[in-house]
Scaffold this motif. Structure first.
Motif, short mmCIF file in Angstrom:
data_model
loop_
_atom_site.label_atom_id
_atom_site.label_comp_id
_atom_site.label_asym_id
_atom_site.label_seq_id
_atom_site.Cartn_x
_atom_site.Cartn_y
_atom_site.Cartn_z
N ASP A 174 0.87 2.91 13.31
CA ASP A 174 0.24 4.01 12.57
C ASP A 174 -0.30 3.62 11.20
OD1 ASP A 174 0.90 5.86 14.65
OD2 ASP A 174 2.95 5.96 13.86
N ASP A 175 0.20 2.51 10.66
CA ASP A 175 -0.21 2.11 9.31
C ASP A 175 -0.43 0.60 9.29
OD1 ASP A 175 -0.51 1.55 6.61
OD2 ASP A 175 1.11 2.87 5.95
N GLU A 176 -1.67 0.18 9.14
CA GLU A 176 -1.99 -1.24 9.22
C GLU A 176 -1.46 -2.05 8.04
OE1 GLU A 176 -6.51 -0.79 7.32
OE2 GLU A 176 -6.23 -1.50 9.37
N ASP A 177 -1.00 -1.35 6.99
CA ASP A 177 -0.42 -2.05 5.85
C ASP A 177 1.05 -2.39 6.05
OD1 ASP A 177 -2.74 -2.09 4.27
OD2 ASP A 177 -2.39 -0.03 3.60
N VAL A 178 1.65 -1.82 7.09
CA VAL A 178 3.09 -1.93 7.29
C VAL A 178 3.39 -2.77 8.53
CG1 VAL A 178 5.22 -0.62 7.71
CG2 VAL A 178 3.46 0.30 6.19
N LEU A 179 4.51 -3.50 8.49
CA LEU A 179 4.98 -4.25 9.64
C LEU A 179 6.22 -3.59 10.22
CD1 LEU A 179 4.80 -7.81 8.01
CD2 LEU A 179 3.18 -6.88 9.68
N ASP A 180 6.50 -3.87 11.47
CA ASP A 180 7.74 -3.45 12.13
C ASP A 180 8.50 -4.68 12.60
OD1 ASP A 180 7.06 -0.77 11.85
OD2 ASP A 180 6.40 -0.54 13.94
N ILE A 181 9.83 -4.62 12.53
CA ILE A 181 10.67 -5.52 13.31
C ILE A 181 11.30 -4.67 14.39
CG2 ILE A 181 12.76 -6.92 13.35
CD1 ILE A 181 12.13 -7.99 10.68
N ILE A 226 -6.35 -10.46 10.20
CA ILE A 226 -6.85 -10.54 8.82
C ILE A 226 -7.97 -9.51 8.71
CG2 ILE A 226 -8.06 -12.00 7.16
CD1 ILE A 226 -6.52 -14.37 8.38
N ARG A 227 -7.74 -8.50 7.88
CA ARG A 227 -8.63 -7.34 7.89
C ARG A 227 -9.98 -7.60 7.24
NH1 ARG A 227 -4.86 -2.99 5.31
NH2 ARG A 227 -3.95 -4.87 4.40
N ASN A 228 -10.01 -8.40 6.20
CA ASN A 228 -11.28 -8.69 5.50
C ASN A 228 -11.48 -10.19 5.42
OD1 ASN A 228 -11.96 -5.87 4.70
ND2 ASN A 228 -10.04 -6.07 3.56
N PRO A 229 -11.70 -10.84 6.56
CA PRO A 229 -11.83 -12.30 6.55
C PRO A 229 -13.11 -12.74 5.87
CG PRO A 229 -12.41 -11.44 8.71
CD PRO A 229 -11.90 -10.27 7.92
N PRO A 230 -13.08 -13.91 5.26
CA PRO A 230 -14.29 -14.45 4.64
C PRO A 230 -15.25 -14.94 5.71
CG PRO A 230 -12.55 -16.06 4.55
CD PRO A 230 -11.94 -14.82 5.13
N PRO A 231 -16.52 -15.11 5.37
CA PRO A 231 -17.47 -15.71 6.32
C PRO A 231 -17.06 -17.14 6.65
CG PRO A 231 -18.62 -14.71 4.45
CD PRO A 231 -17.17 -14.73 4.11
N ARG A 283 4.61 -8.09 2.46
CA ARG A 283 4.23 -6.82 3.09
C ARG A 283 5.46 -5.97 3.39
NH1 ARG A 283 -0.15 -8.00 7.76
NH2 ARG A 283 0.02 -5.73 7.90
N SER A 284 5.30 -4.65 3.34
CA SER A 284 6.41 -3.75 3.62
C SER A 284 6.71 -3.74 5.11
CB SER A 284 6.10 -2.34 3.12
OG SER A 284 4.95 -1.82 3.76
N VAL A 285 7.97 -3.45 5.45
CA VAL A 285 8.40 -3.54 6.84
C VAL A 285 9.41 -2.44 7.16
CG1 VAL A 285 10.23 -5.18 6.25
CG2 VAL A 285 9.37 -5.09 8.60
N VAL A 286 9.31 -1.92 8.38
CA VAL A 286 10.26 -0.93 8.89
C VAL A 286 11.06 -1.58 10.01
CG1 VAL A 286 10.58 1.35 9.92
CG2 VAL A 286 8.64 0.93 8.37
N VAL A 287 12.38 -1.43 9.97
CA VAL A 287 13.23 -1.94 11.04
C VAL A 287 13.33 -0.89 12.13
CG1 VAL A 287 15.53 -2.78 11.65
CG2 VAL A 287 14.54 -3.36 9.42
N ARG A 288 12.94 -1.26 13.34
CA ARG A 288 12.97 -0.35 14.48
C ARG A 288 13.73 -1.01 15.64
NH1 ARG A 288 9.47 3.73 13.17
NH2 ARG A 288 7.78 3.23 11.72
#
Length: 324
Positions: A174-181, A226-231, A283-288
């Motif tokens: 739901d949030d591309e800025d967040v990671l899950d374990i 990588i959301r904004n990769p360089p050329p 990066r922020s992370v949620v434990v699931r």
């Protein structure tokens, strides 16, 4: 459609490379460096790398999920390497020819023994029924990770064959800025390659866990975009790695529409790694992890510890700590 996490043992660099007679920064036994030139590799152009999906190259040890004993199993990377006599001949050939290409191998006699369960990686070339080495003189392959093998104890810590689960680091849905374990069915990872990262792997560039409380997890190849990769330009890529916060990664792997994988490593560009804190570790992370296995199994303490944190959010991946 892009196929992520496919098994491929050799990925070409996005730039044409050349060999320098200097000690490799990446491999201690390699007496030369492979460095990038500003010219884009024709293989990358043919595969339309500019339209490819750019993903983070993970710094860990490669793994593979496939069947063993009739059920999904984690397999560890194990390259079949030359014996001492063959290694001496190979190094002498490299020194005199300034290349690894063309060395005459005797596959039946030149290589060390491997376990009977060993299998060669996909796309390893065969000759007369024998898997052939790559340019570095290795035959990439896999061995199953069994719980009683101390050599692969950190691999074992992230899988539970009883419940058929694996501990996986992945993007939040739901949030591309967040990671899950999360604990993920091994069956969902079949025929994928993944990277084992954590406390005791490759110097732990992501800052996971500690000596007292080691933390390891699997990351499916191609899953961390990588959301904004360089050329794909030599100077712009150098600047991105050096100056961008998102550029604090080991490298980039491009997944092209035709299935081709193309990569660039910081070492190809003369840049160091790790270089300060990693982007992933910040990066922020949620434990699931909602694991219901046998808590008396001491080898599964990581599953138990993460289950106790189920639902907890940490500001940074490297901040994960277990309750005393």
């Amino acid at each position: 459609m892009r196929r992520l996490g496919c098994v491929q043992h050799k990925v070409p660099c996005v730039f044409v490379t050349e060999v320098k007679e200097e000690q490799s920064r990446k491999r201690e036994c390699q007496q030369f460096q492979v460095v990038a030139t500003p010219r884009v590799n024709p293989v990358a152009l043919e595969a339309n790398v500019d339209g490819a999906l750019a993903t983070e190259k993970m710094d860990g040890t490669c793994c593979y999920v496939t069947l063993y004993k009739g059920k999904p199993y984690l397999w560890a990377r194990l390259d079949r390497k030359p014996n001492k006599q063959a290694e001496k001949r190979f190094k002498k050939y490299q020194h005199s020819h300034r290349t690894c290409k063309g060395f005459p191998w005797n596959v039946e006699e030149d290589f060390k023994m491997v376990p009977e369960t060993w299998i060669p990686a996909h796309r390893v070339k065969h000759h007369n029924g024998h898997p052939m080495p790559d340019e570095l003189g290795h035959i990439p392959g896999w061995v199953p990770v069994e719980n009683n093998n101390k050599q692969y104890c950190w691999h074992s810590s992230v899988v539970d064959y009883g419940s058929g689960a694996a501990l996986v680091l992945r993007p939040n849905a739901d949030d591309e800025d967040v990671l899950d374990i999360a604990d993920v069915p091994l069956a969902d990872l079949m025929e994928q390659t993944l990277e084992l990262i954590g406390t005791n792997v490759n110097g732990n560039p992501y800052g996971l866990g500690s000596k007292k409380q080691p933390i390891h997890c699997l990351v499916s190849h191609g899953s961390i975009q990588i959301r904004n990769p360089p050329p794909v330009d030599f100077q712009q890529l150098c600047s991105w790695f050096h100056q961008s916060q998102e550029g604090r990664v080991e490298g980039i792997v491009w997944h092209c529409d035709d299935g081709t994988l193309i990569k660039v490593h910081r070492h190809h560009l003369g840049l160091t790694w790790p270089d300060g804190g990693s982007y992933l570790g910040g990066r922020s992370v949620v434990v699931r992890v909602d694991w219901t296995g046998d808590e008396c199994n001491s080898s599964k303490h990581l599953f138990v510890s993460l289950s106790n944190l189920n639902g907890h959010t940490f500001r940074r991946l490297q901040d994960i700590q277990f309750e005393p």
